[in-house]
Design a protein around this motif. Sequence first.
Motif, PDB file in Angstrom:
ATOM      1  N   SER A  89       4.313   5.513  -5.601  1.00 56.77           N
ATOM      2  CA  SER A  89       4.230   5.604  -7.079  1.00 56.77           C
ATOM      3  C   SER A  89       3.196   6.630  -7.508  1.00 56.77           C
ATOM      4  O   SER A  89       3.371   7.318  -8.521  1.00 56.77           O
ATOM      5  CB  SER A  89       3.817   4.284  -7.721  1.00 56.77           C
ATOM      6  OG  SER A  89       4.488   3.242  -7.182  1.00 56.77           O
ATOM      7  N   ALA A  90       2.094   6.727  -6.741  1.00 57.21           N
ATOM      8  CA  ALA A  90       1.033   7.669  -7.129  1.00 57.21           C
ATOM      9  C   ALA A  90       1.391   9.104  -6.717  1.00 57.21           C
ATOM     10  O   ALA A  90       0.675  10.043  -7.084  1.00 57.21           O
ATOM     11  CB  ALA A  90      -0.286   7.251  -6.490  1.00 57.21           C
ATOM     12  N   GLY A  91       2.464   9.243  -5.928  1.00 56.83           N
ATOM     13  CA  GLY A  91       2.888  10.587  -5.509  1.00 56.83           C
ATOM     14  C   GLY A  91       1.900  11.260  -4.567  1.00 56.83           C
ATOM     15  O   GLY A  91       1.809  12.479  -4.517  1.00 56.83           O
ATOM     16  N   THR A  92       1.154  10.465  -3.798  1.00 58.92           N
ATOM     17  CA  THR A  92       0.204  11.062  -2.848  1.00 58.92           C
ATOM     18  C   THR A  92       0.993  11.696  -1.687  1.00 58.92           C
ATOM     19  O   THR A  92       2.173  11.388  -1.502  1.00 58.92           O
ATOM     20  CB  THR A  92      -0.736   9.985  -2.256  1.00 58.92           C
ATOM     21  OG1 THR A  92       0.073   9.080  -1.483  1.00 58.92           O
ATOM     22  CG2 THR A  92      -1.475   9.205  -3.333  1.00 58.92           C
ATOM     23  N   PRO A  93       0.337  12.549  -0.873  1.00 60.44           N
ATOM     24  CA  PRO A  93       1.052  13.145   0.263  1.00 60.44           C
ATOM     25  C   PRO A  93       1.646  12.069   1.184  1.00 60.44           C
ATOM     26  O   PRO A  93       2.775  12.208   1.645  1.00 60.44           O
ATOM     27  CB  PRO A  93      -0.038  13.957   0.981  1.00 60.44           C
ATOM     28  CG  PRO A  93      -1.049  14.262  -0.084  1.00 60.44           C
ATOM     29  CD  PRO A  93      -1.025  13.099  -1.027  1.00 60.44           C
ATOM     30  N   ILE A  94       0.903  10.972   1.411  1.00 59.15           N
ATOM     31  CA  ILE A  94       1.448   9.898   2.255  1.00 59.15           C
ATOM     32  C   ILE A  94       2.681   9.278   1.587  1.00 59.15           C
ATOM     33  O   ILE A  94       3.701   9.037   2.221  1.00 59.15           O
ATOM     34  CB  ILE A  94       0.368   8.814   2.512  1.00 59.15           C
ATOM     35  CG1 ILE A  94      -0.629   9.341   3.538  1.00 59.15           C
ATOM     36  CG2 ILE A  94       0.979   7.501   2.970  1.00 59.15           C
ATOM     37  CD1 ILE A  94      -1.719   8.375   3.920  1.00 59.15           C
ATOM     38  N   GLY A  95       2.581   9.067   0.277  1.00 56.41           N
ATOM     39  CA  GLY A  95       3.700   8.494  -0.465  1.00 56.41           C
ATOM     40  C   GLY A  95       4.936   9.384  -0.369  1.00 56.41           C
ATOM     41  O   GLY A  95       6.053   8.895  -0.169  1.00 56.41           O
ATOM     42  N   GLN A  96       4.711  10.696  -0.472  1.00 57.30           N
ATOM     43  CA  GLN A  96       5.857  11.617  -0.405  1.00 57.30           C
ATOM     44  C   GLN A  96       6.511  11.561   0.975  1.00 57.30           C
ATOM     45  O   GLN A  96       7.722  11.623   1.100  1.00 57.30           O
ATOM     46  CB  GLN A  96       5.405  13.040  -0.715  1.00 57.30           C
ATOM     47  CG  GLN A  96       5.122  13.220  -2.204  1.00 57.30           C
ATOM     48  CD  GLN A  96       4.374  14.507  -2.497  1.00 57.30           C
ATOM     49  OE1 GLN A  96       4.228  15.371  -1.643  1.00 57.30           O
ATOM     50  NE2 GLN A  96       3.889  14.636  -3.721  1.00 57.30           N
ATOM     51  N   GLN A  97       5.664  11.408   2.015  1.00 55.50           N
ATOM     52  CA  GLN A  97       6.214  11.330   3.369  1.00 55.50           C
ATOM     53  C   GLN A  97       6.972  10.022   3.581  1.00 55.50           C
ATOM     54  O   GLN A  97       7.971   9.986   4.278  1.00 55.50           O
ATOM     55  CB  GLN A  97       5.051  11.342   4.375  1.00 55.50           C
ATOM     56  CG  GLN A  97       4.902  12.642   5.145  1.00 55.50           C
ATOM     57  CD  GLN A  97       3.742  12.497   6.110  1.00 55.50           C
ATOM     58  OE1 GLN A  97       2.587  12.384   5.690  1.00 55.50           O
ATOM     59  NE2 GLN A  97       4.036  12.474   7.383  1.00 55.50           N
TER      60      GLN A  97
ATOM     61  N   MET B 146       0.852  -1.213   0.000  1.00 52.61           N
ATOM     62  CA  MET B 146       0.000   0.000   0.000  1.00 52.61           C
ATOM     63  C   MET B 146       0.880   1.253   0.000  1.00 52.61           C
ATOM     64  O   MET B 146       0.584   2.225  -0.693  1.00 52.61           O
ATOM     65  CB  MET B 146      -0.910   0.013   1.230  1.00 52.61           C
ATOM     66  CG  MET B 146      -1.939  -1.098   1.232  1.00 52.61           C
ATOM     67  SD  MET B 146      -3.001  -0.903   2.681  1.00 52.61           S
ATOM     68  CE  MET B 146      -3.201  -2.548   3.204  1.00 52.61           C
ATOM     69  N   LEU B 147       1.968   1.199   0.786  1.00 50.51           N
ATOM     70  CA  LEU B 147       2.846   2.375   0.847  1.00 50.51           C
ATOM     71  C   LEU B 147       3.582   2.565  -0.484  1.00 50.51           C
ATOM     72  O   LEU B 147       3.717   3.693  -0.970  1.00 50.51           O
ATOM     73  CB  LEU B 147       3.856   2.228   1.995  1.00 50.51           C
ATOM     74  CG  LEU B 147       3.251   2.370   3.400  1.00 50.51           C
ATOM     75  CD1 LEU B 147       4.209   1.859   4.475  1.00 50.51           C
ATOM     76  CD2 LEU B 147       2.896   3.833   3.678  1.00 50.51           C
ATOM     77  N   ARG B 148       4.007   1.454  -1.100  1.00 50.63           N
ATOM     78  CA  ARG B 148       4.688   1.579  -2.403  1.00 50.63           C
ATOM     79  C   ARG B 148       3.721   2.152  -3.441  1.00 50.63           C
ATOM     80  O   ARG B 148       4.110   2.977  -4.275  1.00 50.63           O
ATOM     81  CB  ARG B 148       5.246   0.225  -2.861  1.00 50.63           C
ATOM     82  CG  ARG B 148       6.597  -0.111  -2.232  1.00 50.63           C
ATOM     83  CD  ARG B 148       7.186  -1.402  -2.772  1.00 50.63           C
ATOM     84  NE  ARG B 148       6.488  -2.572  -2.279  1.00 50.63           N
ATOM     85  CZ  ARG B 148       6.715  -3.135  -1.089  1.00 50.63           C
ATOM     86  NH1 ARG B 148       7.653  -2.662  -0.298  1.00 50.63           N
ATOM     87  NH2 ARG B 148       6.027  -4.195  -0.704  1.00 50.63           N
ATOM     88  N   ALA B 149       2.449   1.755  -3.374  1.00 47.29           N
ATOM     89  CA  ALA B 149       1.458   2.301  -4.315  1.00 47.29           C
ATOM     90  C   ALA B 149       1.303   3.801  -4.076  1.00 47.29           C
ATOM     91  O   ALA B 149       1.199   4.589  -5.034  1.00 47.29           O
ATOM     92  CB  ALA B 149       0.118   1.590  -4.137  1.00 47.29           C
TER      93      ALA B 149
END
Length: 260
Positions: free
Chosen positions: A40-48, A34-37
């Motif tokens: 990849s999607a560049g969401t705020p959570i992903g950026q963090q 979920m975190l890798r997704a």
Amino acid sequence: MRLILLGPPGAGKGTQAGHLVARYGLIQLSTGDMLRAAVSAGTPIGQQAQDIMARGALVPDDIVVSIVGERIEQPDARDGFILDGFPRTVPQAQALDRLLTEHGQALDAVIELRVDEAALVRRIESRIAETQARGEPLRDDDSPEVLRRRLAAYREQTAPLIAYYRRRGMLRSVDGMAPIGDVAAEIKRILASEAGKAASAPRRSRRPAKRPGKSPRVTVVGKKAKGRATAGLRHNTGARRKLRPRRTTARRTVARKPKA
Ligand code: AMP
């Protein structure tokens, strides 16, 4: 069925989760995926999460707990799931306990894959070599150095969960160094024995926890909604379908008086 697969990175949790998905039709909830997704999607959570994951450290508890909390509310997770890579800290395990209680759910088993660290490092090194030989891209955290940091994080932050679940009588351990098919067979045996125990135990209540200080909310259906005494009362839970009277003529939601 609700399961946790517990073990250090590279122990085979993902592989075994895949077997369980195929065998029992459960869904696999991997916080790593979920975190890798999200990355990849560049969401705020992903950026963090991106740099933290690349370093081999753990993403803050509140982030992963909120991701899991949202995911287990989705309809496909209602009947069960395999948690792969979550919880990874005691506060995450406590948050999971709260989430499940709120939903009137419970864990069926926690399966620990026991492995030898030196062998794990060799396993990851050969996985990296095989991935490179196939010409496929490596994960950011696929390096022996990052693996050592992830193993240190496991020892310090995740291994205490073994005692946490053992104290609750939920921990089952499997030799994760055995061949994949043998590990899968042992997990299957454990689950069959847990299912047998559950079948012979008195039924546990699946009602959600009471909201502190508030009267339980109930929906009145049928004639009582029009002021008659023959109505059916039902709690707002998943059991609603079973209790639904044949004909519903009117409905309204009221606060029921708590019992004296
Ligand atoms: P995994 O695919 O499970 O090995 O996870 C890859 C990375 O995602 C980990 O090294 C952590 O950085 C992050 N991660 C996955 N699950 C969690 C979790 N439950 N808590 C904190 N970080 C996590």
